[in-house]
Scaffold this motif. Structure first.
Motif, PDB file in Angstrom:
ATOM      1  N   GLY A  14      73.209  65.146  47.463  1.00 14.45           N
ATOM      2  CA  GLY A  14      73.838  65.040  48.773  1.00 14.45           C
ATOM      3  C   GLY A  14      75.220  65.673  48.822  1.00 14.45           C
ATOM      4  N   LEU A  15      75.687  66.173  47.681  1.00 14.02           N
ATOM      5  CA  LEU A  15      77.028  66.757  47.613  1.00 14.02           C
ATOM      6  C   LEU A  15      77.150  68.005  48.479  1.00 14.02           C
ATOM      7  CD1 LEU A  15      79.848  66.582  46.352  1.00 14.02           C
ATOM      8  CD2 LEU A  15      78.972  67.901  44.410  1.00 14.02           C
ATOM      9  N   ALA A  16      76.133  68.840  48.500  1.00  9.84           N
ATOM     10  CA  ALA A  16      76.208  70.085  49.280  1.00  9.84           C
ATOM     11  C   ALA A  16      76.353  69.785  50.770  1.00  9.84           C
ATOM     12  CB  ALA A  16      74.980  70.950  49.022  1.00  9.84           C
ATOM     13  N   ALA A  17      75.534  68.884  51.282  1.00  8.19           N
ATOM     14  CA  ALA A  17      75.604  68.540  52.712  1.00  8.19           C
ATOM     15  C   ALA A  17      76.950  67.914  53.048  1.00  8.19           C
ATOM     16  CB  ALA A  17      74.457  67.607  53.083  1.00  8.19           C
ATOM     17  N   LEU A  18      77.422  67.038  52.177  1.00  7.68           N
ATOM     18  CA  LEU A  18      78.718  66.398  52.394  1.00  7.68           C
ATOM     19  C   LEU A  18      79.840  67.429  52.391  1.00  7.68           C
ATOM     20  CD1 LEU A  18      80.484  63.840  52.614  1.00  7.68           C
ATOM     21  CD2 LEU A  18      80.471  63.763  50.104  1.00  7.68           C
ATOM     22  N   ARG A  19      79.796  68.362  51.442  1.00  9.58           N
ATOM     23  CA  ARG A  19      80.826  69.407  51.351  1.00  9.58           C
ATOM     24  C   ARG A  19      80.867  70.232  52.640  1.00  9.58           C
ATOM     25  NH1 ARG A  19      79.897  71.272  46.294  1.00  9.58           N
ATOM     26  NH2 ARG A  19      78.109  72.443  47.013  1.00  9.58           N
ATOM     27  N   ILE A  20      79.718  70.582  53.174  1.00 12.21           N
ATOM     28  CA  ILE A  20      79.654  71.365  54.411  1.00 12.21           C
ATOM     29  C   ILE A  20      80.252  70.571  55.569  1.00 12.21           C
ATOM     30  CG2 ILE A  20      78.094  72.415  56.110  1.00 12.21           C
ATOM     31  CD1 ILE A  20      78.389  73.961  53.415  1.00 12.21           C
ATOM     32  N   ARG A  21      79.894  69.293  55.677  1.00 12.49           N
ATOM     33  CA  ARG A  21      80.429  68.467  56.769  1.00 12.49           C
ATOM     34  C   ARG A  21      81.946  68.306  56.660  1.00 12.49           C
ATOM     35  NH1 ARG A  21      76.143  65.229  55.541  1.00 12.49           N
ATOM     36  NH2 ARG A  21      77.477  63.553  54.721  1.00 12.49           N
ATOM     37  N   LEU A  22      82.411  68.007  55.451  1.00  9.64           N
ATOM     38  CA  LEU A  22      83.847  67.795  55.274  1.00  9.64           C
ATOM     39  C   LEU A  22      84.636  69.085  55.473  1.00  9.64           C
ATOM     40  CD1 LEU A  22      83.873  65.354  52.212  1.00  9.64           C
ATOM     41  CD2 LEU A  22      84.292  64.799  54.622  1.00  9.64           C
ATOM     42  N   ALA A  23      84.102  70.208  54.992  1.00 13.03           N
ATOM     43  CA  ALA A  23      84.795  71.492  55.148  1.00 13.03           C
ATOM     44  C   ALA A  23      84.892  71.888  56.618  1.00 13.03           C
ATOM     45  CB  ALA A  23      84.093  72.577  54.341  1.00 13.03           C
ATOM     46  N   ALA A  24      83.883  71.514  57.410  1.00 13.31           N
ATOM     47  CA  ALA A  24      83.907  71.838  58.838  1.00 13.31           C
ATOM     48  C   ALA A  24      85.018  71.083  59.561  1.00 13.31           C
ATOM     49  CB  ALA A  24      82.561  71.517  59.469  1.00 13.31           C
ATOM     50  N   GLY A  25      85.386  69.898  59.058  1.00 12.60           N
ATOM     51  CA  GLY A  25      86.409  69.095  59.720  1.00 12.60           C
ATOM     52  C   GLY A  25      87.793  69.189  59.114  1.00 12.60           C
ATOM     53  N   SER A  26      87.926  69.948  58.036  1.00 18.45           N
ATOM     54  CA  SER A  26      89.218  70.049  57.361  1.00 18.45           C
ATOM     55  C   SER A  26      89.554  71.509  57.084  1.00 18.45           C
ATOM     56  CB  SER A  26      89.178  69.276  56.037  1.00 18.45           C
ATOM     57  OG  SER A  26      90.267  69.639  55.213  1.00 18.45           O
ATOM     58  N   PRO A  27      90.598  72.030  57.720  1.00 20.55           N
ATOM     59  CA  PRO A  27      90.972  73.424  57.466  1.00 20.55           C
ATOM     60  C   PRO A  27      91.223  73.724  55.983  1.00 20.55           C
ATOM     61  CG  PRO A  27      92.139  72.600  59.382  1.00 20.55           C
ATOM     62  CD  PRO A  27      91.436  71.424  58.759  1.00 20.55           C
ATOM     63  N   ALA A  28      91.832  72.781  55.262  1.00 19.87           N
ATOM     64  CA  ALA A  28      92.131  73.017  53.844  1.00 19.87           C
ATOM     65  C   ALA A  28      90.854  73.094  53.014  1.00 19.87           C
ATOM     66  CB  ALA A  28      93.039  71.921  53.304  1.00 19.87           C
ATOM     67  N   LEU A  29      89.905  72.171  53.267  1.00 19.62           N
ATOM     68  CA  LEU A  29      88.642  72.199  52.526  1.00 19.62           C
ATOM     69  C   LEU A  29      87.802  73.405  52.933  1.00 19.62           C
ATOM     70  CD1 LEU A  29      87.680  68.407  52.537  1.00 19.62           C
ATOM     71  CD2 LEU A  29      88.662  69.744  50.652  1.00 19.62           C
ATOM     72  N   GLY A  30      87.813  73.734  54.224  1.00 19.73           N
ATOM     73  CA  GLY A  30      87.092  74.919  54.683  1.00 19.73           C
ATOM     74  C   GLY A  30      87.633  76.183  54.046  1.00 19.73           C
ATOM     75  N   ALA A  31      88.959  76.287  53.952  1.00 23.91           N
ATOM     76  CA  ALA A  31      89.573  77.462  53.329  1.00 23.91           C
ATOM     77  C   ALA A  31      89.187  77.558  51.857  1.00 23.91           C
ATOM     78  CB  ALA A  31      91.093  77.397  53.472  1.00 23.91           C
ATOM     79  N   ARG A  32      89.153  76.410  51.181  1.00 22.97           N
ATOM     80  CA  ARG A  32      88.783  76.436  49.759  1.00 22.97           C
ATOM     81  C   ARG A  32      87.328  76.869  49.588  1.00 22.97           C
ATOM     82  NH1 ARG A  32      89.773  72.120  44.869  1.00 22.97           N
ATOM     83  NH2 ARG A  32      88.426  73.202  43.400  1.00 22.97           N
ATOM     84  N   LEU A  33      86.457  76.378  50.453  1.00 22.99           N
ATOM     85  CA  LEU A  33      85.043  76.743  50.378  1.00 22.99           C
ATOM     86  C   LEU A  33      84.863  78.252  50.548  1.00 22.99           C
ATOM     87  CD1 LEU A  33      82.074  75.812  50.218  1.00 22.99           C
ATOM     88  CD2 LEU A  33      82.138  75.542  52.699  1.00 22.99           C
ATOM     89  N   TYR A  34      85.488  78.806  51.570  1.00 21.80           N
ATOM     90  CA  TYR A  34      85.325  80.236  51.822  1.00 21.80           C
ATOM     91  C   TYR A  34      86.052  81.095  50.788  1.00 21.80           C
ATOM     92  CZ  TYR A  34      82.714  78.933  55.833  1.00 21.80           C
ATOM     93  OH  TYR A  34      81.734  78.400  56.618  1.00 21.80           O
ATOM     94  N   ARG A  35      87.118  80.570  50.220  1.00 21.63           N
ATOM     95  CA  ARG A  35      87.798  81.273  49.129  1.00 21.63           C
ATOM     96  C   ARG A  35      86.881  81.345  47.909  1.00 21.63           C
ATOM     97  NH1 ARG A  35      91.251  80.613  44.719  1.00 21.63           N
ATOM     98  NH2 ARG A  35      92.833  82.214  44.592  1.00 21.63           N
ATOM     99  N   GLN A  36      86.171  80.255  47.625  1.00 21.89           N
ATOM    100  CA  GLN A  36      85.231  80.258  46.498  1.00 21.89           C
ATOM    101  C   GLN A  36      84.139  81.295  46.708  1.00 21.89           C
ATOM    102  OE1 GLN A  36      83.933  76.141  45.933  1.00 21.89           O
ATOM    103  NE2 GLN A  36      84.941  76.201  43.937  1.00 21.89           N
ATOM    104  N   TYR A  37      83.608  81.369  47.929  1.00 24.45           N
ATOM    105  CA  TYR A  37      82.592  82.382  48.229  1.00 24.45           C
ATOM    106  C   TYR A  37      83.157  83.782  47.985  1.00 24.45           C
ATOM    107  CZ  TYR A  37      79.001  79.449  50.443  1.00 24.45           C
ATOM    108  OH  TYR A  37      78.002  78.545  50.686  1.00 24.45           O
TER     109      TYR A  37
END
Length: 198
Positions: A109-132
């Protein structure tokens, strides 16, 4: 000695997975920002010190496994068979990465949670897209060096593949697909990008 090393490594992996499971549960229940490292450690029944042996921050728990996936894919490129076409190597690399993601992130369930949290947090979203972005750069460099491809060609091929598989995973998780459905969607996306014309 080898038996002790194997036992130690398995125990370390179990502790790591316990910490991830505890964090996922707490993040789901209370939200990412409301959970502390100490609370994750307590829920996992380990010390805060033990937490920090496995992760530097609670964000690292949320993004765990990404480096392992990149390393798996890069290893496939490095260990390619003589004469193996770059499309075949990329398909195998992505297949290994998808399998690792399914085993760890999707089923927990980590992947789904990460997507949801990144969508609501600019800092987490930025980290996700930086990793990509960093993963794409690493793959493009490895592919370019392995096959002496033009820099633009390697970047385009890898960007299309990582972008398509990532976008499909996000769309699949957002609509509530099961881990198996999400995995199948990522495999289909790989096939769509790595056509003979690539």
């Amino acid at each position: 000695m080898g038996c002790m090393t194997g036992l130690r490594e398995r125990k370390k992996q179990r502790t790591r997975q316990t910490l991830i499971a505890a964090a996922v549960r707490l993040f789901e229940e209370r939200g990412f920002d409301a959970v502390t490292v100490a609370e994750i450690a307590e829920a996992a029944e380990v010390s805060t010190r033990t937490f920090f042996l496995h992760f530097q921050t609670k964000e690292d728990v949320l993004f765990s496994g990404a480096d392992l996936r990149v390393d798996l894919g890069l290893r496939v490129i490095a260990e390619r068979a003589p004469g193996e076409h770059h499309r075949e190597v990329l398909a195998r690399a992505m297949a290994e990465m998808i399998t690792q993601s399914w085993e760890d992130d999707l089923t927990s369930g980590l992947a789904a949670l990460r997507i949801r949290l990144a969508a609501g947090s600019p800092a987490l979203g930025a980290r996700l897209y930086r990793q990509y972005g960093l993963a794409q750069e690493d793959f493009a460099r490895a592919l370019r060096e392995a096959y002496e491809l033009d820099e633009v060609v390697a970047a385009a091929l890898v960007g299309a593949l990582v972008g398509a598989v990532g976008a499909v995973a996000v769309a699949s998780l957002r609509r509530g697909d099961t881990p198996d459905e999400c995995r199948a969607a990522m495999v289909r996306a790989t096939g769509m990008v790595l056509t003979p014309e690539s």
